[in-house]
Scaffold this motif. Structure first.
Motif, PDB file in Angstrom:
ATOM      1  N   TRP A  27       0.838  -1.223   0.000  1.00  7.99           N
ATOM      2  CA  TRP A  27       0.000   0.000   0.000  1.00  7.99           C
ATOM      3  C   TRP A  27       0.857   1.250   0.000  1.00  7.99           C
ATOM      4  CZ3 TRP A  27      -3.703   1.634   4.552  1.00  7.99           C
ATOM      5  CH2 TRP A  27      -3.037   1.660   5.781  1.00  7.99           C
ATOM      6  N   ASP A  28       2.103   1.136   0.522  1.00  8.49           N
ATOM      7  CA  ASP A  28       3.010   2.285   0.440  1.00  8.49           C
ATOM      8  C   ASP A  28       3.214   2.706  -1.016  1.00  8.49           C
ATOM      9  OD1 ASP A  28       3.726   0.506   2.802  1.00  8.49           O
ATOM     10  OD2 ASP A  28       4.884   2.284   3.323  1.00  8.49           O
ATOM     11  N   GLN A  88      -1.933  -6.712   1.849  1.00  6.56           N
ATOM     12  CA  GLN A  88      -2.038  -5.399   2.484  1.00  6.56           C
ATOM     13  C   GLN A  88      -3.228  -4.699   1.832  1.00  6.56           C
ATOM     14  OE1 GLN A  88       1.447  -2.873   2.382  1.00  6.56           O
ATOM     15  NE2 GLN A  88       1.611  -2.849   4.600  1.00  6.56           N
ATOM     16  N   GLY A 144      -2.402  -3.346   7.247  1.00  7.09           N
ATOM     17  CA  GLY A 144      -1.511  -2.185   7.167  1.00  7.09           C
ATOM     18  C   GLY A 144      -1.361  -1.504   8.515  1.00  7.09           C
ATOM     19  N   ASP A 146      -0.514  -2.685  11.653  1.00  9.54           N
ATOM     20  CA  ASP A 146       0.040  -3.895  12.260  1.00  9.54           C
ATOM     21  C   ASP A 146      -0.386  -4.181  13.709  1.00  9.54           C
ATOM     22  OD1 ASP A 146       1.247  -3.395   9.882  1.00  9.54           O
ATOM     23  OD2 ASP A 146       3.268  -3.184  10.670  1.00  9.54           O
ATOM     24  N   TRP A 325       0.042   2.137  15.739  1.00  7.17           N
ATOM     25  CA  TRP A 325      -1.367   2.328  15.372  1.00  7.17           C
ATOM     26  C   TRP A 325      -2.286   2.346  16.593  1.00  7.17           C
ATOM     27  CZ3 TRP A 325      -2.233   3.499  10.331  1.00  7.17           C
ATOM     28  CH2 TRP A 325      -1.232   3.179   9.423  1.00  7.17           C
TER      29      TRP A 325
HETATM   30  C1  GLC Z   1       4.751  -0.411   8.995  1.00  3.64           C
HETATM   31  C2  GLC Z   1       3.295   0.013   8.788  1.00  3.64           C
HETATM   32  C3  GLC Z   1       2.753  -0.513   7.457  1.00  3.64           C
HETATM   33  C4  GLC Z   1       3.675  -0.069   6.334  1.00  3.64           C
HETATM   34  C5  GLC Z   1       5.124  -0.492   6.604  1.00  3.64           C
HETATM   35  C6  GLC Z   1       6.105   0.085   5.617  1.00  3.64           C
HETATM   36  O1  GLC Z   1       4.831  -1.794   9.125  1.00  3.64           O
HETATM   37  O2  GLC Z   1       2.517  -0.425   9.844  1.00  3.64           O
HETATM   38  O3  GLC Z   1       1.469  -0.021   7.211  1.00  3.64           O
HETATM   39  O4  GLC Z   1       3.249  -0.577   5.126  1.00  3.64           O
HETATM   40  O5  GLC Z   1       5.518  -0.029   7.883  1.00  3.64           O
HETATM   41  O6  GLC Z   1       6.010   1.474   5.590  1.00  3.64           O
END
Ligand code: GLC
Length: 393
Positions: A27-28, A88, A144, A146, A325
């Motif tokens: 998703w990044d 994700q 996403g 975690d 989170w």
């Molecule tokens: C952390 C976040 C996740 C993201 C990853 C890389 O694990 O919780 O959402 O994709 O970092 O940035």
């Protein structure tokens, strides 16, 4: 974005943070492509091409793509050569659509259409619960978010616990898909959550897949994606909607999870899942509530009045041992809420959120997340998601 850009074998992608997140994340990279539509469309397209380049034959795209293996981070035997075995949030259609909106490059949509279709078909086929029609996650990291409190119950953790305990439980699950030979029915015995934000984002992306199908002239597939979006929307209404908001469900019995998190309540604004009247209720009663979500520096991931809320960063340890989170502000969440507010015409509130977002980046830099009561930057540095402020316009 330039500093975090990587090139390999003719491919190009962006790492979320050079030190702590040195690979490509699912998703990044969708966020990266959207940020890049404001600067360099060619780079936005390259980012998305790289993201599907290691797709498995069954359509699966892992939450991490390992272009270079030499780093120490997340050294796990996933059972797949170049990717993790977890999902994700499925934002690929949104990212491709946003690129298309800029230059109407139909050839780019045609190029990525089949990998995208295979990806969404995989999720629909492999993760849908026959009885409820909802999509389930086999690991908290698939959301996403975690260590979000939405997953405490399924992990067997109380609302307040050591970050280390959370990390250990999640990491113990990492090997499951490999051990289960990637059969969801087996993995889900250990962990299963029907996550409201993930399902919300999937509805939205099915809608967009329908539009992408139309763009490439696939009328029947457009109808299929429309039908999936509607079925999932209805399933969410039936099972997740209570007291005016959406809640996630835990375990194979689908027990309602009581954690108050901003993505479960407010992502449905961005995806258009509330009626205008319902949206007004959610915004006034929850989002603008100064005791829970409308805090001085922005909207926390977990409500301030939730028993799991914690935002202080310990002075020790690695970023993944921090509150993450369970309270801090993340720019992606602001970005989703901003779109939701605009969609329902809450322009004044959207502007206030945009201003808070800009202030966070101006004062604390491109940090992974921010303390909701002080605005201090927390977690990894040189983190790309702050760039999403450019898209709040
Ligand atoms: C952390 C976040 C996740 C993201 C990853 C890389 O694990 O919780 O959402 O994709 O970092 O940035």
């Amino acid at each position: 974005m330039l500093q975090n850009r990587r090139q390999q074998d003719g491919w190009q992608y962006t790492v979320p943070a050079t030190k702590h997140y040195p690979y490509q994340w699912l998703w990044d990279s969708c966020f990266h492509a959207i940020i890049l539509t404001h600067f360099n469309l060619r780079a936005a397209k390259a980012e998305l091409r790289a993201l599907v380049s290691h797709q498995c034959r069954n359509g699966f795209v892992g939450h991490v793509t390992y272009w270079e293996k030499q780093h120490d981070v997340l050294k796990i035997d996933w059972g797949l050569p170049h990717t993790s075995s977890l999902l994700q949030p499925p934002l690929l259609a949104l990212a491709v659509f946003r690129v298309y909106e800029k230059d109407k490059d139909k050839e780019f949509v045609e190029e990525l259409y089949q990998p995208l279709k295979n990806f969404y078909d995989y999720i629909w086929r492999e993760r849908r619960v026959r009885s409820s029609g909802l999509i389930g996650l086999v690991n908290p990291d698939e959301s996403g978010e975690d260590n979000s409190p939405r997953f405490d119950e399924a992990l067997g953790l109380p609302p307040l616990h050591e970050a280390k305990a959370n990390t250990e439980k999640r990491h113990a699950l990492f090997a499951k898909p490999r051990q289960c030979q990637f059969k969801t029915g087996c993995t889900s015995q250990e962990f299963w959550v029907e996550d409201a934000p993930f399902n919300t984002l999937l509805v939205w992306n099915f809608d967009l897949m329908s539009r992408l199908s139309t763009i490439v002239g696939k009328v029947k597939e457009a109808k299929d994606f429309d039908r999936r979006a509607n079925n999932l929307k209805q399933a969410m209404r039936e099972h997740m909607f209570k007291d005016g908001v959406y809640w996630s469900l835990s375990g194979l019995t689908g027990k309602r999870i009581s954690a108050k998190t901003s993505s479960a309540f407010f992502f449905p604004l961005a995806a258009g899942l509330y009626s205008q009247q319902e949206a007004a209720f959610v915004v006034k009663s929850h989002l603008l509530n100064k005791d829970s979500f409308w805090l001085p520096h922005g909207v926390p991931t977990t409500a301030k009045d939730d028993p799991a809320f914690s935002a202080d960063e310990p002075s020790w340890g690695q970023p993944w041992q921090h509150p993450h989170w369970r309270g801090p502000i993340w720019m992606s969440v602001h970005w989703f809420i901003y779109q939701g507010l605009k969609r329902y015409g809450f322009n004044r509130e959207a502007t206030e959120l945009r201003e808070k977002s800009l202030r966070l980046v101006e004062n604390s830099g491109f940090k992974e997340y921010f303390h909701p009561l002080t605005g201090a930057g927390q977690g990894a540095s040189n983190f790309t998601w702050g760039g999403l402020v450019i898209d709040m316009n």
